[in-house]
Design an enzyme around this catalytic site. Structure first.
Site, PDB file in Angstrom:
ATOM      1  N   CYS A 166       0.241   3.912 -10.515  1.00 39.43           N
ATOM      2  CA  CYS A 166      -1.203   4.104 -10.490  1.00 39.43           C
ATOM      3  C   CYS A 166      -1.626   5.123 -11.539  1.00 39.43           C
ATOM      4  O   CYS A 166      -0.802   5.832 -12.116  1.00 39.43           O
ATOM      5  CB  CYS A 166      -1.694   4.504  -9.102  1.00 39.43           C
ATOM      6  SG  CYS A 166      -1.118   6.078  -8.487  1.00 39.43           S
ATOM      7  N   CYS A 167      -2.959   5.137 -11.784  1.00 41.91           N
ATOM      8  CA  CYS A 167      -3.569   6.083 -12.714  1.00 41.91           C
ATOM      9  C   CYS A 167      -3.019   5.844 -14.127  1.00 41.91           C
ATOM     10  O   CYS A 167      -3.091   4.735 -14.637  1.00 41.91           O
ATOM     11  CB  CYS A 167      -3.297   7.497 -12.206  1.00 41.91           C
ATOM     12  SG  CYS A 167      -4.246   8.779 -12.997  1.00 41.91           S
ATOM     13  N   ILE A 168      -2.402   6.853 -14.752  1.00 46.91           N
ATOM     14  CA  ILE A 168      -1.892   6.730 -16.120  1.00 46.91           C
ATOM     15  C   ILE A 168      -0.473   6.135 -16.154  1.00 46.91           C
ATOM     16  O   ILE A 168      -0.014   5.658 -17.198  1.00 46.91           O
ATOM     17  CB  ILE A 168      -1.923   8.107 -16.835  1.00 46.91           C
ATOM     18  CG1 ILE A 168      -1.610   8.013 -18.332  1.00 46.91           C
ATOM     19  CG2 ILE A 168      -0.953   9.092 -16.175  1.00 46.91           C
ATOM     20  CD1 ILE A 168      -2.679   7.350 -19.152  1.00 46.91           C
ATOM     21  N   PRO A 170       0.890   3.313 -15.376  1.00 46.50           N
ATOM     22  CA  PRO A 170       1.128   1.965 -15.915  1.00 46.50           C
ATOM     23  C   PRO A 170       1.528   1.956 -17.394  1.00 46.50           C
ATOM     24  O   PRO A 170       2.157   0.995 -17.849  1.00 46.50           O
ATOM     25  CB  PRO A 170      -0.216   1.256 -15.695  1.00 46.50           C
ATOM     26  CG  PRO A 170      -0.745   1.885 -14.448  1.00 46.50           C
ATOM     27  CD  PRO A 170      -0.362   3.347 -14.569  1.00 46.50           C
TER      28      PRO A 170
END
Ligand SMILES: *[C@@H]1O[C@H](CO)[C@@H](O)[C@H](O)[C@H]1NC(C)=O
Ligand SMILES: *[C@@H]1O[C@H](CO)[C@@H](O)[C@H](O)[C@H]1NC(C)=O
Ligand SMILES: *[C@@H]1O[C@H](CO)[C@@H](O)[C@H](O)[C@H]1NC(C)=O
Ligand SMILES: CC(=O)N[C@H]1CO[C@H](CO)[C@@H](O)[C@@H]1O
Length: 262
Positions: A166-168, A170
């Site tokens: 999640c968030c950055i 990926p």
């Protein structure tokens, strides 16, 4: 429960479990999936985003998963004074020992993570993923990924076991898994609502595919790349309310558990 009813990914087992949890605060489990969670420090600007890690752990607990936490034994890129938003000069911290704060002491060196012992792996966000697990914060599309992180992502992918990010985070999958399809939210900043929208261009430049997703609508916000078994959700890439981020992460965790087949 109406929000969950139409989810194509929700298994009956988890539906029953959520109903039971809501009514009885039940502690039994149907999943029993063994899930590894990989941390990158402690604190949004130099490590793991604490609320995201906590949300992942709450949803895994509710989903009946057995969790083991890992972090690389390396020093942080830098230490941020979170009150000032600035690096602290001459202070050095270790990613594994900082991550142990979130893990309440129960953490293992990432080098010891053996894919055979787990059914899935999840990476919370926070700048640590872009500063300590990779060099994305500095190098963008030309980033390098920590060797152990790369090995773990490839091992789970090769074993056909699901990976949640999640968030950055990926960007780690985008760099390591060719052609993977992920989301970090919207592709335009939209007046500050999506302050890191530029990340989507780097993801495309890395040769991955980016799919636009919401953070706020419970079962629509998760993106599942079924072929690669990679599940992603924007979380704090969006400036929004904490409970919406919590729910979005819940959808990601449910999809990971579903794909684990446990
Ligand atoms: C939950 O699942 C784990 C792993 O299969 C198992 O060891 C544990 O006993 C289960 N807990 C309950 C309360 O059923
Ligand atoms: C940081 O370390 C450098 C090199 O050792 C030293 O010159 C400098 O004075 C230190 N700065 C602070 C704020 O302690
Ligand atoms: C990983 O675990 C499996 C099963 O327990 C074992 O056979 C294998 O040797 C382990 N791999 C490493 C590198 O330790
Ligand atoms: C101190 C430091 O920069 N530590 C590492 C954080 O993680 C990246 C990516 O692996 C490394 O390049 C850094 O050396």
């Amino acid at each position: 429960m109406s929000l969950y009813r139409h989810s194509p990914y929700l298994c009956t087992c988890l539906l029953l479990r959520y109903t039971a949890a809501a009514q009885f605060h039940a502690t039994s489990n149907c999943s029993g999936a063994k899930v590894a969670v990989v941390l990158s420090g402690c604190g949004v600007y130099d490590g793991t985003e604490i609320h995201e890690a906590s949300a992942i752990l709450v949803h895994l607990s509710r989903g009946g998963a057995e969790v083991q936490m890992f972090a690389p034994d390396v020093s942080q890129m830098h230490v941020i004074d979170h009150g000032k938003g600035q690096p602290v000069e001459n202070e050095s911290r270790n990613v594994l020992s900082e991550s142990a704060r979130i893990a309440r002491g129960s953490i293992t060196d990432l080098a010891k993570l053996n894919v055979s012992n787990h059914d899935a792996v999840i990476f919370p966000g926070g700048f640590g993923a872009a500063k300590n697990l990779s060099t994305f914060a500095i190098d963008g599309k030309d980033c390098k990924v920590n060797k152990e992180v790369e090995r773990v992502l490839k091992d789970f992918h090769d074993a056909g076991k699901p990976i949640g990010l999640c968030c950055i985070s990926p960007v780690l999958a985008a760099k390591v898994l060719p052609g993977v399809d992920v989301t970090v939210g919207h592709e335009e900043e939209e007046g500050g609502k999506w302050p890191y929208a530029g990340t989507t261009q780097a993801i495309t430049a890395l040769g991955a595919k980016h799919t636009v997703k919401e953070v706020t609508i419970s079962y629509l916000n998760t993106h599942v790349d079924k072929k690669n078994k990679v599940v992603t959700t924007p979380a704090f890439m969006c400036e929004t309310k904490l409970h919406l981020i919590f729910d979005g992460i819940g959808a990601m965790v449910r999809d990971v558990l579903k794909l684990s087949g446990k």
